[in-house]
Design an enzyme around this catalytic site. Sequence first.
Site, PDB file in Angstrom:
ATOM      1  N   LYS A 190       0.827  -1.204   0.000  1.00  0.00           N
ATOM      2  CA  LYS A 190       0.000   0.000   0.000  1.00  0.00           C
ATOM      3  C   LYS A 190       0.864   1.257   0.000  1.00  0.00           C
ATOM      4  CE  LYS A 190      -3.641   2.650   0.333  1.00  0.00           C
ATOM      5  NZ  LYS A 190      -4.501   2.689   1.522  1.00  0.00           N
ATOM      6  N   LEU A 191       1.935   1.255   0.782  1.00  0.00           N
ATOM      7  CA  LEU A 191       2.818   2.421   0.827  1.00  0.00           C
ATOM      8  C   LEU A 191       3.503   2.649  -0.522  1.00  0.00           C
ATOM      9  CD1 LEU A 191       4.406   1.953   4.373  1.00  0.00           C
ATOM     10  CD2 LEU A 191       2.529   3.474   3.706  1.00  0.00           C
TER      11      LEU A 191
END
Length: 325
Positions: A190-191
């Site tokens: 996600k990052l």
Amino acid sequence: MVSTESTSKTEFHPNYPTIGIIGCGNIGGKQAANFIDHGYSVYVYDLDQDSMAQLQSLGARITQSCAELATCSDIIFTALPTPDDVITAVLEGEQNLSQGLQSGSVYVDISTNSPETILRIHHAMEKLGIEMLDAPFNDCSEGIKSQQGMGLAILVGGSKGTFERVESILQLMADQVLYCGEISSGTRCKLIHNAVNAIAVQAVSEGITLGLASGIDLQTIWDVLRLGSFGQNPGDIHGLPHYWFSRRCDDLSQHPEFTVQLLHKDLRLALELASQHDISVPHLSLTIKDYEEAERRQWSDYATTKVRCLQEERAGVIAQDSPQL
């Protein structure tokens, strides 16, 4: 004190696991309502009493602490703003989640967290005998529609067995459920996604401001970006398996359609245009440096994808695979 009784006439399926959701904001509140619609009994907790009351009117059962919610729930989700908020709710706050968790329950954090926080919580959950997944949620930004109207994707990290145990429930939450690997893998993915997205947004901003400064009206430059190859194949993401991941970019015999030399020429011309209008384009300036280095390495006639090999060298990894399209 708000009543814990549900005020909805929704009928809950007796064989479904009970869901608990901590954090009733944009994501948590929407998912609570979603689970209720699908016949799940849902318990909620939030510091905002009004948010809980609104969900209570839909059929949720409200609780007075994270610990109380844990005692009522088989599968618990946290959807909170920051890593500190998750730590407080799960491990350190008064009446925190870990104080009420029951044997056999599963804890899933759908917040966008830090890998370090996920690993810390996972270690604590292991001591308690609780299964855990990190599953950050990819919501729909303006201009994008979810097929289910809920979200684009959930990126899941944790044991494959735990994932399979709750996969059918995760599938209710977004269009795609992507199993990313061991615990914290979902968070790391996600990052990375958000970082790439942010960089692309800044690149688009450079293009739009350059267009406006050089006398092109906004509608025209918008049409150029959305109808050209960038908009139809965003950031070349769909073309990566063809040249880069398959390593066709390393082979001159594959006759690339667009070469390093040609794109380098285009980038120089774009930079000249920016200079003429005194427009700062830092992302373009940095990208050109990679193309200059590629030319020095005599990669001029290779596919433009070849330039990405410079980043491979810097990172010490090789992208070679055949992802599913």
